[in-house]
Design a protein around this motif. Structure first.
Motif, mmCIF file in Angstrom:
data_model
loop_
_atom_site.group_PDB
_atom_site.id
_atom_site.type_symbol
_atom_site.label_atom_id
_atom_site.label_comp_id
_atom_site.label_asym_id
_atom_site.label_seq_id
_atom_site.Cartn_x
_atom_site.Cartn_y
_atom_site.Cartn_z
ATOM 1 N N GLN A 39 0.905 11.738 -16.728
ATOM 2 C CA GLN A 39 0.643 10.307 -16.788
ATOM 3 C C GLN A 39 1.581 9.587 -15.833
ATOM 4 O OE1 GLN A 39 -0.002 8.307 -20.623
ATOM 5 N NE2 GLN A 39 1.692 6.946 -20.092
ATOM 6 N N VAL A 40 1.019 8.627 -15.130
ATOM 7 C CA VAL A 40 1.831 7.876 -14.184
ATOM 8 C C VAL A 40 2.776 6.961 -14.944
ATOM 9 C CG1 VAL A 40 0.155 6.007 -13.949
ATOM 10 C CG2 VAL A 40 1.763 6.472 -12.096
ATOM 11 N N LEU A 41 3.989 6.830 -14.443
ATOM 12 C CA LEU A 41 4.994 5.909 -14.972
ATOM 13 C C LEU A 41 5.360 4.916 -13.886
ATOM 14 C CD1 LEU A 41 7.329 8.435 -16.822
ATOM 15 C CD2 LEU A 41 5.549 6.999 -17.818
ATOM 16 N N LEU A 42 5.698 3.684 -14.306
ATOM 17 C CA LEU A 42 6.029 2.627 -13.358
ATOM 18 C C LEU A 42 7.424 2.088 -13.638
ATOM 19 C CD1 LEU A 42 2.675 0.600 -13.494
ATOM 20 C CD2 LEU A 42 3.316 2.404 -11.886
ATOM 21 N N LYS A 43 8.133 1.721 -12.579
ATOM 22 C CA LYS A 43 9.451 1.116 -12.732
ATOM 23 C C LYS A 43 9.613 0.004 -11.722
ATOM 24 C CE LYS A 43 14.389 2.101 -12.988
ATOM 25 N NZ LYS A 43 15.454 3.128 -12.937
ATOM 26 N N GLU A 44 9.876 -1.204 -12.227
ATOM 27 C CA GLU A 44 10.080 -2.356 -11.371
ATOM 28 C C GLU A 44 11.546 -2.487 -10.964
ATOM 29 O OE1 GLU A 44 7.122 -3.510 -14.691
ATOM 30 O OE2 GLU A 44 9.025 -2.448 -14.468
ATOM 31 N N SER A 45 11.763 -3.083 -9.808
ATOM 32 C CA SER A 45 13.110 -3.395 -9.347
ATOM 33 C C SER A 45 13.025 -4.553 -8.360
ATOM 34 C CB SER A 45 13.766 -2.177 -8.689
ATOM 35 O OG SER A 45 13.031 -1.773 -7.548
ATOM 36 N N GLY A 46 14.177 -5.090 -8.024
ATOM 37 C CA GLY A 46 14.235 -6.135 -7.017
ATOM 38 C C GLY A 46 14.413 -7.539 -7.558
ATOM 39 N N GLY A 47 14.441 -7.675 -8.866
ATOM 40 C CA GLY A 47 14.634 -8.999 -9.435
ATOM 41 C C GLY A 47 16.051 -9.503 -9.221
#
Length: 130
Positions: free
Chosen positions: A1-9
């Motif tokens: 399953q694909v996992l997502l991680k945000e950054s840059g805030g």
């Protein structure tokens, strides 16, 4: 399953720019429609922008924007880095929110509603000072 991680805030002054990243693991981000949402203080999660999966028939990739994002935000994807970006220019204080990226369900009623997405990142906080 694909996992997502945000950054840059982070903190940015009104009128400034910021680029958010949504890095995928466990699958190719180009196989999915990826949406960006934001959730302001005391508000529900709202659609900001989305980018379609890649097609073997065309180099063109469709994208969608909320009215509030048109002309200020740009969504893009780097397949080599398996990452979707949200470039945000001319930031406004009302853009202050937690920003999330998410994967659109194969079966969905609308690209623009939260319930159509089933895999979410943990979010990244963006604060715009006036």
């Amino acid at each position: 399953q694909v996992l997502l991680k945000e950054s840059g805030g982070g903190l940015v002054q009104a009128g400034g720019s910021l680029r958010l990243s949504c890095a995928a693991s466990g699958g190719a981000v180009s196989n999915y429609y990826i949406g960006w949402f934001h959730q302001g203080p005391g508000k529900g999660r709202e659609f900001v922008a989305g980018i379609d999966s890649s097609s073997p028939y065309t180099d063109y990739t469709d994208s969608d924007y909320a009215d509030s994002a048109k002309g200020r935000f740009t969504i893009s994807r780097d397949d080599a880095k398996n990452t979707v970006y949200l470039q945000m220019d001319n930031r406004k204080p009302e853009d202050t929110a937690v920003y999330y990226c998410a994967v659109l369900r194969p079966r969905h009623s609308s690209r623009f509603v939260v319930d159509s997405y089933d895999i979410w990142g943990q979010g990244t906080q963006v604060t715009v000072s006036s």
